[in-house]
Design an enzyme around this catalytic site. Structure first.
Site, PDB file in Angstrom:
ATOM      1  N   GLN A  25      16.563  48.249  84.973  1.00  0.00           N
ATOM      2  CA  GLN A  25      16.721  47.120  84.028  1.00  0.00           C
ATOM      3  C   GLN A  25      18.100  47.191  83.347  1.00  0.00           C
ATOM      4  O   GLN A  25      19.067  47.549  84.002  1.00  0.00           O
ATOM      5  CB  GLN A  25      15.577  47.084  83.009  1.00  0.00           C
ATOM      6  CG  GLN A  25      14.234  46.690  83.605  1.00  0.00           C
ATOM      7  CD  GLN A  25      13.471  47.835  84.208  1.00  0.00           C
ATOM      8  OE1 GLN A  25      13.399  48.910  83.644  1.00  0.00           O
ATOM      9  NE2 GLN A  25      12.877  47.631  85.359  1.00  0.00           N
TER      10      GLN A  25
ATOM     11  N   THR B  52       6.886  41.096  85.188  1.00  0.00           N
ATOM     12  CA  THR B  52       6.833  41.084  86.651  1.00  0.00           C
ATOM     13  C   THR B  52       5.398  41.245  87.153  1.00  0.00           C
ATOM     14  O   THR B  52       5.151  41.194  88.354  1.00  0.00           O
ATOM     15  CB  THR B  52       7.690  42.235  87.222  1.00  0.00           C
ATOM     16  OG1 THR B  52       7.201  43.466  86.680  1.00  0.00           O
ATOM     17  CG2 THR B  52       9.156  42.078  86.866  1.00  0.00           C
TER      18      THR B  52
ATOM     19  N   ARG C  23      16.904  33.508  89.088  1.00  0.00           N
ATOM     20  CA  ARG C  23      17.366  34.065  87.810  1.00  0.00           C
ATOM     21  C   ARG C  23      18.028  32.970  86.983  1.00  0.00           C
ATOM     22  O   ARG C  23      18.691  32.088  87.541  1.00  0.00           O
ATOM     23  CB  ARG C  23      18.366  35.197  88.059  1.00  0.00           C
ATOM     24  CG  ARG C  23      17.727  36.361  88.773  1.00  0.00           C
ATOM     25  CD  ARG C  23      18.699  37.520  88.955  1.00  0.00           C
ATOM     26  NE  ARG C  23      18.060  38.576  89.726  1.00  0.00           N
ATOM     27  CZ  ARG C  23      18.632  39.240  90.729  1.00  0.00           C
ATOM     28  NH1 ARG C  23      19.879  38.980  91.067  1.00  0.00           N
ATOM     29  NH2 ARG C  23      17.976  40.174  91.380  1.00  0.00           N
TER      30      ARG C  23
ATOM     31  N   VAL D 138      14.715  40.420  93.109  1.00  0.00           N
ATOM     32  CA  VAL D 138      14.402  41.257  94.281  1.00  0.00           C
ATOM     33  C   VAL D 138      12.912  41.599  94.288  1.00  0.00           C
ATOM     34  O   VAL D 138      12.295  41.748  95.335  1.00  0.00           O
ATOM     35  CB  VAL D 138      15.230  42.579  94.238  1.00  0.00           C
ATOM     36  CG1 VAL D 138      14.961  43.442  95.455  1.00  0.00           C
ATOM     37  CG2 VAL D 138      16.704  42.281  94.114  1.00  0.00           C
TER      38      VAL D 138
ATOM     39  N   GLY E  66      23.808  44.973  89.445  1.00  0.00           N
ATOM     40  CA  GLY E  66      24.422  45.582  90.629  1.00  0.00           C
ATOM     41  C   GLY E  66      24.441  47.100  90.528  1.00  0.00           C
ATOM     42  O   GLY E  66      25.248  47.760  91.187  1.00  0.00           O
ATOM     43  N   LYS E  67      23.538  47.657  89.711  1.00  0.00           N
ATOM     44  CA  LYS E  67      23.488  49.124  89.545  1.00  0.00           C
ATOM     45  C   LYS E  67      23.210  49.824  90.870  1.00  0.00           C
ATOM     46  O   LYS E  67      23.778  50.870  91.149  1.00  0.00           O
ATOM     47  CB  LYS E  67      22.372  49.522  88.570  1.00  0.00           C
ATOM     48  CG  LYS E  67      22.604  49.107  87.155  1.00  0.00           C
ATOM     49  CD  LYS E  67      21.417  49.503  86.280  1.00  0.00           C
ATOM     50  CE  LYS E  67      20.119  48.811  86.611  1.00  0.00           C
ATOM     51  NZ  LYS E  67      20.080  47.370  86.429  1.00  0.00           N
TER      52      LYS E  67
ATOM     53  N   GLY F  84      32.104  42.457  96.211  1.00  0.00           N
ATOM     54  CA  GLY F  84      31.252  42.071  97.336  1.00  0.00           C
ATOM     55  C   GLY F  84      30.074  43.016  97.405  1.00  0.00           C
ATOM     56  O   GLY F  84      30.080  44.078  96.779  1.00  0.00           O
TER      57      GLY F  84
ATOM     58  N   ASP G  78      19.717  43.616  86.771  1.00  0.00           N
ATOM     59  CA  ASP G  78      20.267  42.950  87.965  1.00  0.00           C
ATOM     60  C   ASP G  78      21.786  42.875  87.959  1.00  0.00           C
ATOM     61  O   ASP G  78      22.378  41.932  88.494  1.00  0.00           O
ATOM     62  CB  ASP G  78      19.682  41.528  88.116  1.00  0.00           C
ATOM     63  CG  ASP G  78      18.175  41.534  88.024  1.00  0.00           C
ATOM     64  OD1 ASP G  78      17.568  42.389  88.670  1.00  0.00           O
ATOM     65  OD2 ASP G  78      17.624  40.699  87.282  1.00  0.00           O
TER      66      ASP G  78
ATOM     67  N   ALA H 284      11.533  47.057  88.820  1.00  0.00           N
ATOM     68  CA  ALA H 284      12.960  47.013  89.125  1.00  0.00           C
ATOM     69  C   ALA H 284      13.189  46.606  90.572  1.00  0.00           C
ATOM     70  O   ALA H 284      12.321  46.762  91.418  1.00  0.00           O
ATOM     71  CB  ALA H 284      13.567  48.394  88.888  1.00  0.00           C
ATOM     72  N   GLY H 285      14.357  46.096  90.827  1.00  0.00           N
ATOM     73  CA  GLY H 285      14.732  45.772  92.196  1.00  0.00           C
ATOM     74  C   GLY H 285      16.199  46.076  92.380  1.00  0.00           C
ATOM     75  O   GLY H 285      17.042  45.503  91.713  1.00  0.00           O
ATOM     76  N   HIS H 286      16.493  47.057  93.231  1.00  0.00           N
ATOM     77  CA  HIS H 286      17.886  47.432  93.469  1.00  0.00           C
ATOM     78  C   HIS H 286      18.222  47.108  94.919  1.00  0.00           C
ATOM     79  O   HIS H 286      17.552  47.578  95.836  1.00  0.00           O
ATOM     80  CB  HIS H 286      18.091  48.930  93.198  1.00  0.00           C
ATOM     81  CG  HIS H 286      17.937  49.289  91.750  1.00  0.00           C
ATOM     82  ND1 HIS H 286      17.779  50.569  91.299  1.00  0.00           N
ATOM     83  CD2 HIS H 286      17.927  48.511  90.647  1.00  0.00           C
ATOM     84  CE1 HIS H 286      17.674  50.566  89.985  1.00  0.00           C
ATOM     85  NE2 HIS H 286      17.752  49.329  89.561  1.00  0.00           N
TER      86      HIS H 286
ATOM     87  N   LYS I  25      23.990  49.087  93.928  1.00  0.00           N
ATOM     88  CA  LYS I  25      25.192  49.224  94.753  1.00  0.00           C
ATOM     89  C   LYS I  25      26.120  50.299  94.183  1.00  0.00           C
ATOM     90  O   LYS I  25      26.675  51.117  94.918  1.00  0.00           O
ATOM     91  CB  LYS I  25      25.945  47.877  94.823  1.00  0.00           C
ATOM     92  CG  LYS I  25      27.279  48.111  95.483  1.00  0.00           C
ATOM     93  CD  LYS I  25      28.265  46.998  95.458  1.00  0.00           C
ATOM     94  CE  LYS I  25      29.637  47.634  95.648  1.00  0.00           C
ATOM     95  NZ  LYS I  25      30.644  46.767  96.151  1.00  0.00           N
TER      96      LYS I  25
ATOM     97  N   ASP J 225      33.879  38.330  92.556  1.00  0.00           N
ATOM     98  CA  ASP J 225      34.188  37.374  93.629  1.00  0.00           C
ATOM     99  C   ASP J 225      33.374  36.083  93.534  1.00  0.00           C
ATOM    100  O   ASP J 225      33.761  35.074  94.124  1.00  0.00           O
ATOM    101  CB  ASP J 225      33.927  38.037  94.997  1.00  0.00           C
ATOM    102  CG  ASP J 225      32.513  38.603  95.076  1.00  0.00           C
ATOM    103  OD1 ASP J 225      32.171  39.438  94.218  1.00  0.00           O
ATOM    104  OD2 ASP J 225      31.747  38.176  95.965  1.00  0.00           O
TER     105      ASP J 225
HETATM  106  P1  IMP Z   1       7.943  43.993  82.810  1.00  0.00           P
HETATM  107  O1  IMP Z   1       8.963  45.081  82.928  1.00  0.00           O
HETATM  108  O2  IMP Z   1       7.299  43.643  84.132  1.00  0.00           O
HETATM  109  O3  IMP Z   1       6.947  44.246  81.718  1.00  0.00           O
HETATM  110  O4  IMP Z   1       8.726  42.645  82.384  1.00  0.00           O
HETATM  111  C1  IMP Z   1       9.314  42.493  81.091  1.00  0.00           C
HETATM  112  C2  IMP Z   1      10.603  41.690  81.189  1.00  0.00           C
HETATM  113  O5  IMP Z   1      11.607  42.496  81.823  1.00  0.00           O
HETATM  114  C3  IMP Z   1      10.496  40.418  82.010  1.00  0.00           C
HETATM  115  O6  IMP Z   1      11.353  39.438  81.438  1.00  0.00           O
HETATM  116  C4  IMP Z   1      11.032  40.825  83.365  1.00  0.00           C
HETATM  117  O7  IMP Z   1      11.541  39.725  84.089  1.00  0.00           O
HETATM  118  C5  IMP Z   1      12.136  41.783  82.943  1.00  0.00           C
HETATM  119  N1  IMP Z   1      12.452  42.778  83.971  1.00  0.00           N
HETATM  120  C6  IMP Z   1      11.736  43.865  84.312  1.00  0.00           C
HETATM  121  N2  IMP Z   1      12.364  44.565  85.269  1.00  0.00           N
HETATM  122  C7  IMP Z   1      13.508  43.919  85.531  1.00  0.00           C
HETATM  123  C8  IMP Z   1      14.609  44.180  86.413  1.00  0.00           C
HETATM  124  O8  IMP Z   1      14.663  45.174  87.149  1.00  0.00           O
HETATM  125  N3  IMP Z   1      15.618  43.264  86.391  1.00  0.00           N
HETATM  126  C9  IMP Z   1      15.598  42.200  85.569  1.00  0.00           C
HETATM  127  N4  IMP Z   1      14.610  41.914  84.729  1.00  0.00           N
HETATM  128  C10 IMP Z   1      13.564  42.779  84.709  1.00  0.00           C
END
Ligand code: IMP
Length: 409
Positions: A198, A127, A283, A277, A14-15, A393, A12, A38-40, A17, A311
């Site tokens: 990640q 997740t 968080r 995301v 900011g990759k 930003g 998380d 993941a969430g971008h 962006k 910022d």
């Molecule tokens: P998993 O990848 O769902 O097995 O989760 C394992 C750990 O990695 C947990 O603490 C998740 O919250 C964390 N995690 C997995 N993907 C992300 C991500 O994209 N950003 C931040 N934390 C992540």
């Protein structure tokens, strides 16, 4: 030319962006690992795009994006993401390829993931997307890859429910398959961005094991899973925030103390919009951990750091950053492998003066207030790594490039 962009903290950073910004000059964008965990987030022209599986270059109409060999792909999640991109006017057809060595996440993996979590005495806080199970199946040689979809012998050991699932998605997935190594060899003069998911501290090997994800989110993942060898990586960029966050469980030495720093915690979470995301979870927030960042720089050969969310500190009179840990009375300057040491580590903090002005409109390093420049200089000195790009930003344009990574040195 090949540039790797990885997270240098716990994800998380900011990759999304930064990859989106650098993709303007790339022809291909390859996401090398992770899955729908993941969430971008990318903000473009006021519109917000949340990506989970699709590489961040997709918003440019002329870029080819590839889901790499280290990814674990849930077809339902992938096609629902593509449908929502289409609903926002993004034409993806013919531009999204999948490595034929990437693995599938089967529906029952999600259930196994949740069952394993609830049976753990100390849950990881996954997740729940079946990611760890998919990587475990891969390691135990029971996984199903894109290349296996039309090979009945590879499907023989699957349960009927899995076979039905594979049959339902085969026709949509197979036309997107690509053999990544020869594909990239044939385009060896192209500018290629390799996008990590990640972050280095969630990597299965370099991260804070066992509180990690299960894929390779380190720079070495590009070589193993991106379709090129290690010596073909021209530059590694490590993205980090001005502060730290972590989602899920596990040690976090600089986490704000709910008793004494709750106002700061709330301020950073709200100002930085620090909610997952993928899961929407708030968080955990804390000051920048330079011990962890320096470790990530060394372990990943980071050439340039990319500082984001600077910022978020605009309104603070002062703030701190961690320059060492105190573990059971002893000063420690290297990121420990032991979860016990990391859990008991108390941060040794250094104070910095705030700049007390909005920096969101700054477009060159020279425009930044002195106090912000001093923070940047200290991070560079501590980590012995230059900060090449600074983001102030969420919009694509709120980015200052001190040194373009695309210029060969
Ligand atoms: P998993 O990848 O769902 O097995 O989760 C394992 C750990 O990695 C947990 O603490 C998740 O919250 C964390 N995690 C997995 N993907 C992300 C991500 O994209 N950003 C931040 N934390 C992540």
């Amino acid at each position: 030319m090949n540039i790797a962009v990885i997270g240098a903290q716990w994800g998380d950073e900011g990759k999304g962006k930064i990859v989106d910004y650098l993709a303007a000059d790339a022809r291909l964008i390859v996401r090398f690992s992770g899955g729908a965990n993941a969430g971008h987030t990318i903000v473009l022209g006021g519109e917000q795009y949340a990506l989970h599986l699709v590489p961040s270059g997709i918003l440019y109409p002329d870029k080819i994006v590839i889901l790499g060999s280290g990814m674990v792909i849930d077809p339902e999640a992938l096609f629902s993401e593509l449908a929502s991109l289409e609903a926002k006017g993004i034409d993806w057809k013919g531009r999204v390829l999948i490595s034929d060595r990437a693995h599938l996440v089967l529906p029952r993996y999600r259930k196994i993931d949740k069952d394993m979590e609830s049976s753990r005495r100390k849950p990881i806080g996954t997740t729940g997307r079946g990611i760890g199970v998919a990587y475990a199946m891969k390691a135990s040689r029971d996984g199903i890859r894109i290349a296996d979809l039309d090979d009945p012998t590879r499907l023989e050991n699957l349960e009927a429910e899995d076979v039905a699932f594979v049959n339902a998605w085969r026709e949509r997935l197979m036309p997107m398959a690509v053999d990544l190594v020869p594909y990239l060899r044939a385009r060896k003069n192209a500018y290629v961005l390799f996008e990590g998911a990640q972050g280095a501290l969630l990597d299965i090997d370099t991260g804070s094991y066992p509180f990690v994800s299960s894929g390779m989110s380190c720079a070495a993942g590009v070589a193993a899973q991106g379709g090129i060898g290690p010596r073909a990586i021209n530059r590694v960029l490590g993205v980090f925030k001005a502060y730290s966050t972590r989602v899920g469980n596990g040690p976090f030495p600089t986490e704000f103390n709910p008793n004494s720093q709750s106002a700061l915690d709330k301020f950073i979470r709200e100002t930085g919009r620090e909610y997952g995301v993928t899961t929407g979870r708030p968080r955990r927030c804390g000051y920048l951990d330079l011990v962890a960042l320096r470790y990530a720089c060394t372990a990943n050969s980071i050439d340039h750091l990319v500082l984001t969310h600077l910022d978020v500190y605009d309104e603070l009179d002062e703030f701190e950053a961690c320059i060492a840990y105190r573990v059971r009375g002893k000063i420690v300057e290297d990121f420990p492998a032991s979860v016990r040491d990391l859990s008991e580590a108390e941060p040794v903090l250094r104070k910095f003066r705030g700049w007390k002005k909005a920096i969101g409109a700054c477009r060159t390093f020279e425009d930044l207030p002195l106090e912000a420049k001093a923070y940047v200089a200290y991070i560079e000195e501590y980590t012995e790594t230059p900060i090449g790009i600074i983001s102030v930003g969420s919009d694509r344009n709120a980015t200052m490039v001190r040194e373009s990574p695309w210029i060969r040195s």
